[in-house]
Enzyme design. Structure first.
Site, PDB file in Angstrom:
ATOM      1  N   ASP A 107       0.859  -1.172   0.000  1.00 36.98           N
ATOM      2  CA  ASP A 107       0.000   0.000   0.000  1.00 36.98           C
ATOM      3  C   ASP A 107       0.905   1.236   0.000  1.00 36.98           C
ATOM      4  O   ASP A 107       2.133   1.128   0.084  1.00 36.98           O
ATOM      5  CB  ASP A 107      -0.888  -0.053   1.258  1.00 36.98           C
ATOM      6  CG  ASP A 107      -1.790   1.151   1.400  1.00 36.98           C
ATOM      7  OD1 ASP A 107      -2.415   1.557   0.403  1.00 36.98           O
ATOM      8  OD2 ASP A 107      -1.856   1.703   2.514  1.00 36.98           O
TER       9      ASP A 107
ATOM     10  N   ALA B 289      -0.072   5.140   1.534  1.00 33.94           N
ATOM     11  CA  ALA B 289      -0.176   5.943   2.770  1.00 33.94           C
ATOM     12  C   ALA B 289      -0.255   5.042   3.997  1.00 33.94           C
ATOM     13  O   ALA B 289      -1.038   4.091   4.033  1.00 33.94           O
ATOM     14  CB  ALA B 289      -1.396   6.857   2.716  1.00 33.94           C
TER      15      ALA B 289
ATOM     16  N   HIS C 120     -15.202   5.659   0.199  1.00 34.24           N
ATOM     17  CA  HIS C 120     -14.895   6.144   1.548  1.00 34.24           C
ATOM     18  C   HIS C 120     -15.895   7.237   1.950  1.00 34.24           C
ATOM     19  O   HIS C 120     -16.452   7.212   3.057  1.00 34.24           O
ATOM     20  CB  HIS C 120     -13.461   6.696   1.547  1.00 34.24           C
ATOM     21  CG  HIS C 120     -12.907   6.984   2.898  1.00 34.24           C
ATOM     22  ND1 HIS C 120     -11.571   6.859   3.190  1.00 34.24           N
ATOM     23  CD2 HIS C 120     -13.470   7.429   4.056  1.00 34.24           C
ATOM     24  CE1 HIS C 120     -11.348   7.190   4.456  1.00 34.24           C
ATOM     25  NE2 HIS C 120     -12.494   7.551   4.989  1.00 34.24           N
TER      26      HIS C 120
END
Length: 278
Positions: free
Chosen positions: A20, A22, A64
């Site tokens: 990933d 961040a 999100h």
């Protein structure tokens, strides 16, 4: 008539580690996505806390925002201000406000996590390919990729959440695209490294080994300076809570940060050699 059953277990080395971004390689505490979401919703008169912003972390950013709007407490604030539930059109509007903010600010938060470059170099020294995928859309990655390269990080593969028609996390498609682009021969030869539950789900859905990062990522949610300043007992409490959440999601291993990854890779290779599968 004889029945034949063919079985095969991969017993070679780890071929690829898929990171990933961040909270994993950059941005200790994963502030770039969360703080910008807080700022974007504030522009619509909706206040959310950092803790609330972190709950759906790991999802694509439109998803999100949708997940935030579906949270009862945030939904109540939206309804109080606008007299109706947050619609998908509202999510589109927040997303459109969010994206320019994210593009302009992502570099400000994207400092390398301590040990990241040493770990990546050691993996490459073992012949392991470096993949990556992210909850960021492509337009954000177009801004972040050259910044990352200037800071010394250039993975062999980058897949953004809107690159594929199938979608993003928690589905397996982004990491499987890494498998294709990197030319990996078996998903069991891959390790997915992530700081969020959807990222662990992603790796498991693809049949990969998974490693959760507890301290550097979303679950603890502190900057490196804030983490170091905590008393040892408070560090232990926060680490344990983060580890529990990632293990409950199915992570095969959980370590503090990317700097702790190399012994895990060695252990995974030993398990693969014994015929174990993820």
């Amino acid at each position: 008539m004889m029945n034949y059953r063919y079985s095969r277990h991969y017993t070679g080395p780890v071929q690829a580690v898929i990171f990933d971004w961040a909270g994993t390689v950059f941005d200790f505490g994963s502030f770039a996505p969360t703080q910008v979401l807080i700022d974007a919703l504030a522009g619509f008169g909706i206040e959310i806390s950092m803790a609330e912003a972190r709950i759906p972390m790991g999802l694509a950013k439109w998803d999100h925002i949708r997940a935030l709007g579906d949270m009862p407490q945030v939904a109540a604030r939206w309804h109080a201000r606008y007299g109706r539930p947050m619609s998908d059109r509202d999510v589109d509007a927040v997303y459109e406000a969010f994206m320019p903010l994210q593009v302009s600010k992502v570099g400000d938060y994207s400092q390398l996590i301590s040990g990241a470059l040493v770990t990546v170099a050691a993996l490459r020294g073992k012949g392991i390919k470096i993949g990556s995928c992210t909850g960021y859309p492509g337009v954000v990655m177009q801004a972040l990729t050259p910044i990352a390269a200037e800071r010394g990080y250039a993975p062999d593969c980058i897949v953004a959440t809107d690159d594929l028609k199938a979608g993003g996390r928690p589905g397996p498609w982004m990491v499987l695209e890494n498998v294709i682009q990197l030319g990996v021969s078996d998903v069991a030869a891959c390790v997915k490294v992530d700081d969020t539950v959807p990222g662990i789900d992603e790796g498991l859905a693809a049949g990969m080994w998974t490693v959760g990062l507890s301290v550097s990522g979303n679950e603890v949610g502190l900057s490196a300076e804030e983490w170091v300043a905590l008393p040892t007992a408070e560090q232990a409490r926060k680490r344990t809570a983060a580890e529990k959440k990632l293990y409950l999601a199915g992570a095969h291993y959980v370590v503090d940060t990317i700097a702790d990854l190399l012994p895990v890779i060695s252990d995974i290779e030993a398990r693969i050699a014994r015929g174990e599968r993820p």
